[in-house]
Design an enzyme around this catalytic site. Sequence first.
Site, PDB file in Angstrom:
ATOM      1  N   CYS A 251       0.853  -1.208   0.000  1.00  0.00           N
ATOM      2  CA  CYS A 251       0.000   0.000   0.000  1.00  0.00           C
ATOM      3  C   CYS A 251       0.878   1.244   0.000  1.00  0.00           C
ATOM      4  CB  CYS A 251      -0.939   0.010   1.192  1.00  0.00           C
ATOM      5  SG  CYS A 251      -1.683  -1.581   1.596  1.00  0.00           S
ATOM      6  N   PRO A 254       1.458   7.584  -1.551  1.00  0.00           N
ATOM      7  CA  PRO A 254       2.102   8.190  -2.725  1.00  0.00           C
ATOM      8  C   PRO A 254       3.613   7.984  -2.789  1.00  0.00           C
ATOM      9  CG  PRO A 254       1.712   9.871  -1.084  1.00  0.00           C
ATOM     10  CD  PRO A 254       1.127   8.602  -0.521  1.00  0.00           C
ATOM     11  N   GLY A 255       4.162   7.208  -1.868  1.00  0.00           N
ATOM     12  CA  GLY A 255       5.570   6.845  -1.961  1.00  0.00           C
ATOM     13  C   GLY A 255       6.489   7.539  -0.981  1.00  0.00           C
ATOM     14  N   LYS A 257       6.990   7.074   2.353  1.00  0.00           N
ATOM     15  CA  LYS A 257       7.714   6.135   3.232  1.00  0.00           C
ATOM     16  C   LYS A 257       8.644   5.252   2.406  1.00  0.00           C
ATOM     17  CE  LYS A 257       3.871   6.058   6.498  1.00  0.00           C
ATOM     18  NZ  LYS A 257       2.927   6.757   5.581  1.00  0.00           N
ATOM     19  N   ASP A 301      -3.026  -5.946  -5.574  1.00  0.00           N
ATOM     20  CA  ASP A 301      -3.745  -5.914  -4.306  1.00  0.00           C
ATOM     21  C   ASP A 301      -2.872  -6.540  -3.219  1.00  0.00           C
ATOM     22  OD1 ASP A 301      -5.488  -6.081  -2.183  1.00  0.00           O
ATOM     23  OD2 ASP A 301      -7.107  -7.032  -3.307  1.00  0.00           O
ATOM     24  N   CYS A 372      -2.661   5.996   9.679  1.00  0.00           N
ATOM     25  CA  CYS A 372      -2.824   7.388  10.112  1.00  0.00           C
ATOM     26  C   CYS A 372      -4.215   7.549  10.729  1.00  0.00           C
ATOM     27  CB  CYS A 372      -2.597   8.365   8.966  1.00  0.00           C
ATOM     28  SG  CYS A 372      -3.585   8.069   7.488  1.00  0.00           S
TER      29      CYS A 372
END
Length: 432
Positions: A251, A254-255, A257, A301, A372
């Site tokens: 998951c 937007p990249g 981490k 997925d 979060c």
Amino acid sequence: MDIRAIAARALGPVIARKESLNTALPRALEYCQENERALLQQFCYGTMRFLPRLERLAKHLLKKPFKEQDQDVYALVLLGLYQLLEMRIPAHAAISETVEATSQLNKDWAKGLLNAILRRLQREQDELLESLSEKEAFNYIHPQWMIAKLQHNWPDHWADILEQNNQHPPMTLRVNRQKTDQASYLQQLSDVDIQASATPYSDVGIQLKTPIDVSLLPEFDDGFVSIQDEAAQLSSDLLDLQAGQRILDACAAPGGKLCHILEHQPALDHVTAIELEDNRAQRIQENLQRLQLNAEVIIADAATKDWWDGVNYDRILVDAPCSATGVIRRNPDIKHMRQSEDIKALAELQLAILQNCWQMLKQGGRLVYATCSVFPQENERVIERFLKSQPDAQHLAIEADWGIERAFGRQLFPQPGGHDGFYYAVLVKDQN
């Protein structure tokens, strides 16, 4: 087109729960003049931030709800109320220009109605606000279900969480340690008169005193820094990254981490990033390209194994889809978009992703679970359920000076002028 009409057209589908503000606003900005973009964002974010209060007020002032095809007019009503209550725009200008925007929407019939509603608020503001002040949702500017859930989950913290959700978030940077360090970049900021300070918990975090456009940040295009909240920056340290390891970021969009992982330990053997949605995977690629980093990005997925090559990973980050209730101040439409019944479904999805990814972890490997969210149902209770079903999983307590220690993991709440709400738990797979 008039800026208020643009805002109403952007807000209409968000208020109707047909799309998020993150989707609607970028499209609206294309129709807006450069010098009005900041005001458009303020109109949209502000209206959504105060929506629970504005909607209760609108319901009190309107004799009947608008038809579905007139959601743009309803959005204009809410925008007008927001301007009168929360902005410094002179009342006469806010009213006249908001009423005039109906022409841009081809809804001239609504001029009289809109004018009457806004002028009534102008005349009777104190009485109207007092008549609605007994409602918790009106006072705390959150949906009632969310207030009640936070009161139940966090009896000592719920009011502070709600208060921080209604504030403007700080702008925080993550320094790319492959190109600079925290102290050096703070000096670069100081050299161009940008006030900033080191974050208390992340050694690559810098918080700006005032948010600015990224184009003003020294060497941003060259990848020296990225925009990332301090709480999100804590994941790389928790992973305990070592040279030669195989890493999975489930998951990943937007990249942020993912890129931090690659900056943190450049000698990794292989890094895989999984993202379900094609358009969000594109954002990962854009971030990798700007920072000149490399990872295998797979559109798949994370709750399935059909994309996996069968080789286990040393470290896995499961940054699970969640209610995002820890980042409401950055995404105020979450108050409106998220529904009470969503939380149970999200918890089931989180557990499914966790159980699936666990099968891909090497013996002795480490998995970091993150959300979060500030709801225990998505956080510590998911970990508790997982541990009961997985005998080879061990919970590793996080020794840190941030957040609140829980039976499983640590919970962070949004802080005044500081980090967002976040949750982390660390799991280790038995060697035997």
